[in-house]
Design an enzyme around this catalytic site. Structure first.
Site, PDB file in Angstrom:
ATOM      1  N   THR A  31       0.847  -1.199   0.000  1.00 58.59           N
ATOM      2  CA  THR A  31       0.000   0.000   0.000  1.00 58.59           C
ATOM      3  C   THR A  31       0.882   1.249   0.000  1.00 58.59           C
ATOM      4  O   THR A  31       0.512   2.263  -0.588  1.00 58.59           O
ATOM      5  CB  THR A  31      -0.988   0.046   1.190  1.00 58.59           C
ATOM      6  OG1 THR A  31      -0.274  -0.210   2.389  1.00 58.59           O
ATOM      7  CG2 THR A  31      -2.081  -0.978   1.036  1.00 58.59           C
ATOM      8  N   PHE A  38      -6.731  -4.290  -0.917  1.00 60.92           N
ATOM      9  CA  PHE A  38      -7.916  -5.000  -1.402  1.00 60.92           C
ATOM     10  C   PHE A  38      -8.539  -5.912  -0.364  1.00 60.92           C
ATOM     11  O   PHE A  38      -9.578  -6.474  -0.578  1.00 60.92           O
ATOM     12  CB  PHE A  38      -7.619  -5.773  -2.690  1.00 60.92           C
ATOM     13  CG  PHE A  38      -6.405  -6.660  -2.621  1.00 60.92           C
ATOM     14  CD1 PHE A  38      -6.516  -7.951  -2.185  1.00 60.92           C
ATOM     15  CD2 PHE A  38      -5.164  -6.172  -2.997  1.00 60.92           C
ATOM     16  CE1 PHE A  38      -5.397  -8.757  -2.133  1.00 60.92           C
ATOM     17  CE2 PHE A  38      -4.044  -6.975  -2.947  1.00 60.92           C
ATOM     18  CZ  PHE A  38      -4.153  -8.272  -2.501  1.00 60.92           C
ATOM     19  N   ILE A 109       1.792 -10.376  -3.209  1.00 62.11           N
ATOM     20  CA  ILE A 109       1.809 -11.114  -4.475  1.00 62.11           C
ATOM     21  C   ILE A 109       2.195 -10.213  -5.638  1.00 62.11           C
ATOM     22  O   ILE A 109       1.996 -10.545  -6.798  1.00 62.11           O
ATOM     23  CB  ILE A 109       0.430 -11.770  -4.753  1.00 62.11           C
ATOM     24  CG1 ILE A 109      -0.686 -10.720  -4.760  1.00 62.11           C
ATOM     25  CG2 ILE A 109       0.127 -12.849  -3.721  1.00 62.11           C
ATOM     26  CD1 ILE A 109      -2.049 -11.288  -5.160  1.00 62.11           C
ATOM     27  N   HIS A 125       2.560 -16.369  -0.546  1.00 58.89           N
ATOM     28  CA  HIS A 125       1.237 -16.524  -1.174  1.00 58.89           C
ATOM     29  C   HIS A 125       1.324 -16.565  -2.697  1.00 58.89           C
ATOM     30  O   HIS A 125       0.365 -16.244  -3.382  1.00 58.89           O
ATOM     31  CB  HIS A 125       0.306 -15.390  -0.708  1.00 58.89           C
ATOM     32  CG  HIS A 125       0.063 -15.411   0.771  1.00 58.89           C
ATOM     33  ND1 HIS A 125      -0.024 -14.273   1.541  1.00 58.89           N
ATOM     34  CD2 HIS A 125      -0.075 -16.445   1.630  1.00 58.89           C
ATOM     35  CE1 HIS A 125      -0.216 -14.614   2.808  1.00 58.89           C
ATOM     36  NE2 HIS A 125      -0.250 -15.925   2.892  1.00 58.89           N
ATOM     37  N   CYS A 133      -2.555 -24.440 -15.864  1.00 58.30           N
ATOM     38  CA  CYS A 133      -3.850 -25.046 -16.165  1.00 58.30           C
ATOM     39  C   CYS A 133      -4.244 -25.952 -15.010  1.00 58.30           C
ATOM     40  O   CYS A 133      -3.473 -26.812 -14.609  1.00 58.30           O
ATOM     41  CB  CYS A 133      -3.761 -25.844 -17.462  1.00 58.30           C
ATOM     42  SG  CYS A 133      -5.231 -26.864 -17.757  1.00 58.30           S
ATOM     43  N   CYS A 136      -4.467 -29.817 -16.739  1.00 52.60           N
ATOM     44  CA  CYS A 136      -3.313 -30.580 -17.233  1.00 52.60           C
ATOM     45  C   CYS A 136      -1.973 -30.086 -16.685  1.00 52.60           C
ATOM     46  O   CYS A 136      -0.940 -30.703 -16.911  1.00 52.60           O
ATOM     47  CB  CYS A 136      -3.286 -30.599 -18.763  1.00 52.60           C
ATOM     48  SG  CYS A 136      -2.781 -29.030 -19.518  1.00 52.60           S
ATOM     49  N   CYS A 160      -6.212 -28.338 -23.348  1.00 55.05           N
ATOM     50  CA  CYS A 160      -7.237 -29.240 -22.806  1.00 55.05           C
ATOM     51  C   CYS A 160      -8.537 -28.536 -22.428  1.00 55.05           C
ATOM     52  O   CYS A 160      -9.502 -29.177 -22.031  1.00 55.05           O
ATOM     53  CB  CYS A 160      -6.682 -30.004 -21.608  1.00 55.05           C
ATOM     54  SG  CYS A 160      -6.648 -29.038 -20.087  1.00 55.05           S
ATOM     55  N   SER A 197       0.667  -6.987   9.937  1.00 50.72           N
ATOM     56  CA  SER A 197       0.022  -6.873  11.246  1.00 50.72           C
ATOM     57  C   SER A 197       0.163  -8.166  12.042  1.00 50.72           C
ATOM     58  O   SER A 197      -0.332  -8.265  13.151  1.00 50.72           O
ATOM     59  CB  SER A 197      -1.450  -6.518  11.060  1.00 50.72           C
ATOM     60  OG  SER A 197      -2.044  -7.473  10.208  1.00 50.72           O
ATOM     61  N   ASN A 218       5.457  -0.951  11.443  1.00 55.43           N
ATOM     62  CA  ASN A 218       4.100  -1.059  10.920  1.00 55.43           C
ATOM     63  C   ASN A 218       3.263   0.093  11.432  1.00 55.43           C
ATOM     64  O   ASN A 218       3.338   0.447  12.605  1.00 55.43           O
ATOM     65  CB  ASN A 218       3.469  -2.382  11.362  1.00 55.43           C
ATOM     66  CG  ASN A 218       2.179  -2.681  10.642  1.00 55.43           C
ATOM     67  OD1 ASN A 218       2.130  -2.659   9.413  1.00 55.43           O
ATOM     68  ND2 ASN A 218       1.110  -2.943  11.386  1.00 55.43           N
TER      69      ASN A 218
END
Ligand code: ZN
Length: 254
Positions: A31, A38, A109, A125, A133, A136, A160, A197, A218
């Site tokens: 952030t 989000f 991420i 994460h 996929c 497969c 596939c 946190s 933090n």
């Protein structure tokens, strides 16, 4: 008494004395780069899409209706294109170049650590830089994944027909690199928690594994059920970049 300066100078001393530094970074670091929050209660996706953010990354919801996730994901990818690593991301990348930092464990991420130049990054994460996929197992890199995500409501495998999923860990799935992260935390002589946190396990369990000093930076509340307060050597409730710029200044003048 300048508390920011004294905290920065104490932090700088700890860094000088350490050569096995480990960082755990969380949402606060993203952030501060300008990535919309989000998951929070005021998060942009809850407001804009009117959805419960927990559902976006719920694996059962994804299996039932992947288009729900992909509505969010397209916005997320667009946000990523607009942001850059922060001073703090670059600060930790430079500690690695100095040979002082063993590695970074991140709950984010967005891959901003890699973009800042860090090479040993455990994405707890997962991340957006590849996809696979779900039928497969075929995999795609970042550019192809992005192109496919914007080309249809739900991208599908052209071998596939299976649903494609980015390499992000959803709720209900195992985190990645847990063993390596535990190992890294145990080796740390200085453990930084930045922008997390410490609410979510198993990430929240990592700092206490380190036998070294612990620094927490933090803004906002920190959960201390997993990290005994007496283990924290320095707790800084300050804007992340403001603090690390101050540390950088002390280090440059020392
Ligand atoms: Zn397939």
């Amino acid at each position: 008494m300048n508390t920011l300066r004294s905290a920065a100078s104490f932090c700088s001393d700890l860094i000088e004395r350490s050569n096995r530094i480990v960082l755990l970074s969380g949402a606060g670091m993203s952030t501060s780069a300008g990535l919309p929050d989000f998951r929070g209660p005021g998060g942009i996706y809850r407001r804009k899409l009117g959805v419960d953010p927990e559902r976006i990354f719920d694996i059962d919801w994804f299996k039932r209706d992947p288009s729900f996730f992909y509505r969010f994901h397209r916005e997320f990818l667009e946000s990523l294109e607009k942001i850059e690593p922060t001073f703090a991301h670059r600060f930790f990348a430079s500690l690695e170049k100095e040979g002082k930092l063993l590695g970074i464990i991140t709950q984010n991420i967005d891959s901003l650590h890699q973009r800042a130049g860090s090479s040993r990054v455990m994405e707890f994460h997962g991340g957006v830089w590849s996809s696979f996929c779900t039928s497969c197992g075929r995999t795609w890199g970042y550019n192809e994944s992005v192109a496919m995500t914007f080309a249809s409501d739900v991208p599908r495998c052209d071998s596939c027909g299976g649903v494609i999923k980015p390499d992000i860990v959803f709720f209900g799935e195992m985190v990645k690199h847990l063993e390596e992260s535990n190992e890294l935390a145990r080796e740390a002589d200085l453990f930084f928690v930045v922008g997390s946190s410490l609410n979510v396990t198993p990430a929240a369990l990592l700092p206490a594994l380190s036998g070294g000093n612990i620094v927490v930076v933090n803004k906002g509340e920190i959960a201390l059920h997993y990290l005994p307060p007496e283990r924290i050597d320095l707790l800084v409730e300050e804007d992340i970049d403001t603090f690390f710029r101050a540390v950088g200044k002390v280090r440059a003048s020392g």
